[in-house]
Motif scaffolding. Structure first.
Motif, PDB file in Angstrom:
ATOM      1  N   ALA A 112       0.806  -1.220   0.000  1.00  0.00           N
ATOM      2  CA  ALA A 112       0.000   0.000   0.000  1.00  0.00           C
ATOM      3  C   ALA A 112       0.837   1.268   0.000  1.00  0.00           C
ATOM      4  O   ALA A 112       0.389   2.313  -0.460  1.00  0.00           O
ATOM      5  N   HIS A 113       2.063   1.204   0.498  1.00  0.00           N
ATOM      6  CA  HIS A 113       2.880   2.403   0.669  1.00  0.00           C
ATOM      7  C   HIS A 113       4.030   2.489  -0.323  1.00  0.00           C
ATOM      8  O   HIS A 113       4.890   3.362  -0.199  1.00  0.00           O
ATOM      9  N   THR A 114       4.053   1.620  -1.335  1.00  0.00           N
ATOM     10  CA  THR A 114       5.193   1.567  -2.240  1.00  0.00           C
ATOM     11  C   THR A 114       5.420   2.889  -2.963  1.00  0.00           C
ATOM     12  O   THR A 114       6.557   3.375  -3.055  1.00  0.00           O
ATOM     13  N   LEU A 176      17.623  -8.757  -5.976  1.00  0.00           N
ATOM     14  CA  LEU A 176      16.865  -8.594  -4.739  1.00  0.00           C
ATOM     15  C   LEU A 176      17.434  -7.446  -3.915  1.00  0.00           C
ATOM     16  O   LEU A 176      18.649  -7.317  -3.787  1.00  0.00           O
ATOM     17  N   THR A 177      16.561  -6.599  -3.392  1.00  0.00           N
ATOM     18  CA  THR A 177      16.959  -5.633  -2.368  1.00  0.00           C
ATOM     19  C   THR A 177      16.348  -6.109  -1.063  1.00  0.00           C
ATOM     20  O   THR A 177      15.161  -6.450  -1.013  1.00  0.00           O
ATOM     21  N   SER A 186      14.156  -1.742   2.170  1.00  0.00           N
ATOM     22  CA  SER A 186      14.379  -2.425   0.893  1.00  0.00           C
ATOM     23  C   SER A 186      13.652  -1.727  -0.251  1.00  0.00           C
ATOM     24  O   SER A 186      14.105  -1.767  -1.400  1.00  0.00           O
ATOM     25  N   LEU A 187      12.521  -1.067   0.039  1.00  0.00           N
ATOM     26  CA  LEU A 187      11.794  -0.324  -0.995  1.00  0.00           C
ATOM     27  C   LEU A 187      12.560   0.928  -1.410  1.00  0.00           C
ATOM     28  O   LEU A 187      12.530   1.327  -2.580  1.00  0.00           O
ATOM     29  N   ASN A 191      13.844   1.445  -5.281  1.00  0.00           N
ATOM     30  CA  ASN A 191      13.558   2.625  -6.087  1.00  0.00           C
ATOM     31  C   ASN A 191      14.833   3.217  -6.686  1.00  0.00           C
ATOM     32  O   ASN A 191      14.876   3.578  -7.866  1.00  0.00           O
ATOM     33  N   THR A 192      15.894   3.308  -5.872  1.00  0.00           N
ATOM     34  CA  THR A 192      17.154   3.863  -6.369  1.00  0.00           C
ATOM     35  C   THR A 192      17.731   2.990  -7.466  1.00  0.00           C
ATOM     36  O   THR A 192      18.194   3.488  -8.506  1.00  0.00           O
TER      37      THR A 192
END
Length: 265
Positions: A112-114, A176-177, A186-187, A191-192
């Motif tokens: 929900a917060h990605t 994988l992060t 990890s999100l 993104n980076t």
């Protein structure tokens, strides 16, 4: 998906707070989450325990800690808190201490917060915006900075600027992060990394998945590499694929260098 300002109401902003140590800093971020109806007090204890068990991996950039724990019954709704410290405190991170900003996250689930996390990562990666957030005189000014640049000048996919980074892999690879809980730091790193892949023109060839330490051990066989913090790398141990340590999860140049090393380009 919720926008950043939706998850971070002005009532969840505390500026120039004085704390004695990292525990009190996280406790303050947790108290704000409770006051704004996002969590119960139990979630604050879970955030502190996360650091005690996994180390200060949540200090993901110089001066910035992203406090969170796993989704649990203590999370009433997805929300955030923003605590800017009057004096920085040490979290015990090897390269990113001392911390002057603690952002708390309570997530009902991993999705929900990605979008909000991606927006915040872009803001903090921009030095001018990061300084404006640090200098904001009050919640109104802080919200204006958060709302202003979102999405501007951020090309994605086929419209992204290409770099001369060698030949892209033909097959679809996975990177994988990884963080302790799979819903927060990890999100940021995902993104980076995706922004760097966009600049390279490799987004069609490399997918990025944010996950937690337990899941990462099972998914490692699917990946060409794992990007994570030094603390989480120690926890993962030998997983059969290269584990690359990232110090600043919001730094495009650092992730670019690590990606070049991974693919030898």
């Amino acid at each position: 998906m919720a926008a950043l300002n939706d998850l971070l109401p002005q009532a969840a902003v505390r500026l120039d707070v004085r704390v004695a140590d990292w525990r009190e800093a996280i406790r303050t971020a947790g108290e704000v989450l409770v006051e704004t109806g996002a969590t119960t007090e139990a979630y604050t204890a879970e955030m502190i325990r996360n650091v005690e068990e996994n180390g200060p991996y949540l200090v993901i950039a110089p001066g910035f800690a992203f406090a969170h724990a796993r989704p649990s019954p203590a999370v009433l709704r997805t929300g955030m808190s923003w605590v800017r410290l009057a004096q920085p405190v040490e979290f015990g991170h090897e390269s990113n201490d001392p911390v002057h900003l603690v952002v708390g996250l309570a997530a009902e689930d991993s999705g929900a917060h990605t979008a909000a996390m991606a927006a915040l990562a872009r803001l903090l990666a921009d030095p001018a915006t990061a300084q404006a957030l640090q200098d904001a005189a009050g919640p109104d000014e802080l919200h204006a900075v958060l709302a202003g640049p979102e999405g501007e000048g951020r090309p994605r996919g086929a419209d992204a600027v290409r770099e001369q980074s060698g030949v892209a892999p033909r097959a679809v690879h996975k990177i994988l992060t990884v963080c302790g809980n799979g819903v927060g730091t990890s999100l940021f790193l995902k993104n980076t990394l995706e922004q760097v892949l966009d600049r390279w023109g490799w987004s069609r060839h490399v997918t990025v998945e944010a996950t937690d330490t337990i899941s990462a051990k099972g998914k490692a066989c699917e990946a060409v590499a794992i990007l994570t913090s030094r603390e989480i790398a120690r926890t993962l141990g030998e997983v059969g694929v290269p584990v690359k340590v990232v110090e600043d999860f919001t730094s495009g140049p650092e992730v670019d260098r690590i990606l070049r090393d991974t693919y030898d380009v």
